[in-house]
Design an enzyme around this catalytic site. Structure first.
Site, mmCIF file in Angstrom:
data_model
loop_
_atom_site.group_PDB
_atom_site.id
_atom_site.type_symbol
_atom_site.label_atom_id
_atom_site.label_comp_id
_atom_site.label_asym_id
_atom_site.label_seq_id
_atom_site.Cartn_x
_atom_site.Cartn_y
_atom_site.Cartn_z
ATOM 1 C CE LYS A 206 -1.644 1.537 4.025
ATOM 2 N NZ LYS A 206 -1.328 2.815 4.249
ATOM 3 C CG ASN A 207 2.292 2.766 3.447
ATOM 4 O OD1 ASN A 207 0.958 2.947 3.304
ATOM 5 N ND2 ASN A 207 2.645 2.537 4.622
ATOM 6 C CB CYS B 95 -3.623 11.324 12.556
ATOM 7 S SG CYS B 95 -3.115 9.874 12.309
ATOM 8 N NE ARG C 73 0.858 10.301 10.203
ATOM 9 C CZ ARG C 73 0.202 9.381 9.136
ATOM 10 N NH1 ARG C 73 -0.986 8.954 9.516
ATOM 11 N NH2 ARG C 73 0.992 9.116 8.422
ATOM 12 C CG ASP D 113 3.263 1.523 9.948
ATOM 13 O OD1 ASP D 113 2.842 2.493 10.628
ATOM 14 O OD2 ASP D 113 3.460 2.000 8.398
ATOM 15 C CB ILE E 195 8.037 6.780 14.245
ATOM 16 C CG1 ILE E 195 9.253 5.753 14.066
ATOM 17 C CG2 ILE E 195 7.558 7.555 13.148
ATOM 18 C CD1 ILE E 195 10.346 6.301 13.832
ATOM 19 N NE ARG F 86 -7.665 4.373 5.702
ATOM 20 C CZ ARG F 86 -6.824 5.486 6.239
ATOM 21 N NH1 ARG F 86 -7.039 5.713 7.495
ATOM 22 N NH2 ARG F 86 -6.016 5.888 5.697
#
Ligand code: EPZ
Length: 419
Positions: free
Chosen positions: A23-24, A117, A122, A306, A328, A398
């Site tokens: 996806k990214n 978010c 972010r 993630d 992060i 998603r």
């Protein structure tokens, strides 16, 4: 319509699945299609809501986008609009990836600022500052970033944080700027390398992608290409963690194990058997108790933020205490409150959590707050005894292609209920 998953947990996963496309990586590659006045073809595109959202963003700009069985065709010959509306950007922050290409192509752009978010703050200040350094005038009006530029001129850009999105946006804009741009402290994520490789195939001149120092020499124009998206390392990691947390086995094919080195290393240290080739990996976590192990999330090639939430669940099932430090997104712990409902023992302190391993989790209703916290809810449901109801699974749609089909094929008892 708000679907949910019903999971009967406690079954060790076992079997083989193939990784989907990342996806990214796919999202910035789709934005990069805007840099040409032709037809870009992208293969290995996962069938995900975020991909459909990006397709909508491109359509607003005037692109003709078609998706057919993992193949995306993006015709940008008639693009004539340089705006990304709030209605789409608020659904998916990655829409902000169109900023760089719009500036490069139209010398102007109007892109909604993403706003709040679930991961905590972010900002996109680094993207905007970099565009200014390349020669843009930037103003903020009605929640939109408005950029105009007469001539894009290459420059030296130092990123205070090695932001993935900012690095991608700069590479796309600088490819069509005049002269040389340097990004120092650039992001090194595989998604950045995939984007740079595609831009190079399109005719861009980029060196050093995948290192902290990237050099881009602007060219006059780019041409469309056909490109295949790299495998999804976060999806891969999520299923490996799910298999380990359920004391199961798993073989993953169509993956890039060199992109998940940090995870495989940590899995091995918890006592899981790991057997990997470059494009496949098998793990075995049967008949053993996992050892508790601390992790700190870091930029690539460190342990990815993630995978922090799914890893939390795995550590709940380990013997002993462990600490997870999030560097992060210091506030990315929305999964913790939900996990407590299953009988976990987790305490939070600043940007860390301390997890005390327990013998078993008990199923309950739990909610997804973002894609990866949602992945943690699903892993928890697979681990917990009895029935769990996972709510707000639109987050899963998603980011995880065919999640319930993949998990069912591994023996999980999971079904989607449409309300
Ligand atoms: C990408 O987001 C991913 N999204 C995220 O995955 C991932 O969590 C993140 O990288 C970190 O690995 C996509 O690729 C679409 P960053 P991105 O800019 O590019 C700060 C998922 O679930 N920052 O590298 O937005 C920022 O707040 C998603 O798939 C600024 O301060 O992340 C963060 O602390 C969630 N100013 C850090 O940098 C800026 O202008 C890294 O963010 C930009 C970022």
């Amino acid at each position: 319509m708000m679907d949910h998953f019903v999971i009967e947990g406690g079954i060790p996963l076992s079997g083989t699945i193939a990784c989907s496309g990342a996806k990214n990586s796919a999202l910035p590659l789709m934005a990069a299609a805007l840099l040409t006045e032709g037809v870009t073809v992208l293969n290995n595109i996962p069938d995900l809501q975020d991909i459909r959202t990006m397709a909508m963003v491109l359509r607003v700009i005037g692109a003709d986008v078609r998706f057919d069985n993992g193949r995306l065709t993006i015709d940008c010959s008639h693009c004539n609009f340089w705006e990304a509306p709030y209605e789409l950007v608020r659904k998916m922050r990655a829409s902000f990836y169109v900023l760089g290409p719009l500036i490069a192509r139209f010398r102007q752009a109007k892109v909604s600022l993403p706003g709040g978010c679930a991961l905590g703050p972010r900002p996109v200040d680094l993207h905007l500052k970099a565009m200014e350094q390349l020669g843009c005038d930037i103003s903020i009006e009605d929640g939109y970033a408005i950029a105009t530029v007469e001539k894009l001129i290459g420059t030296h850009i130092h990123l205070d944080i090695p932001s993935v999105g900012a690095t991608g946006n700069i590479m796309m804009t600088a490819s069509l700027a005049e002269g040389k741009t340097v990004i120092d402290n650039a992001a090194c994520e595989p998604d950045i390398v995939d984007l740079a490789d595609m831009l190079k195939a399109m005719g861009a001149n980029i060196e050093g992608a995948g290192t902290r120092y990237v050099e881009i020499n602007g060219v006059k124009g780019l041409h469309p290409v056909e490109w295949t998206v790299i495998p999804d390392r976060i999806e891969a990691g999520t299923y490996l963690i799910a298999a380990a947390a359920t004391s199961g086995t798993l073989t993953l094919t169509h993956c890039r194990t060199d992109h998940i080195g940090a995870l495989l290393n940590k899995l091995g240290k918890t006592g899981v058997d790991v057997d990997s080739n470059l494009d496949s990996v098998s793990i075995d976590a049967t008949d053993r108790k996992l050892k508790a192990l601390d992790i700190t999330t870091e930029v690539y090639p460190g342990f990815p933020t993630d995978l922090q939430a799914p890893w939390t669940v795995m550590m709940c099932m380990a013997v002993g205490d462990s600490i997870i430090k999030e560097t992060i997104y210091p506030e990315r712990f929305t999964h913790v409150q939900e996990l407590l409902r299953l009988g976990t023992r987790i305490t939070k302190k600043l940007n860390s959590i301390c997890i005390e391993g327990v013998d078993r989790l008990k199923g309950a209703s739990i909610m997804c707050s973002d894609i990866r916290a949602g992945a943690a809810m699903v892993v928890a449901g697979l681990v917990a005894d009895g029935q769990s109801k996972i709510l707000r699974i639109y987050h899963m749609d998603r980011g995880y292609e065919g999640m319930e089909e993949k998990l069912s094929s591994l023996g999980a008892n999971i079904r989607r209920v449409s309300e």
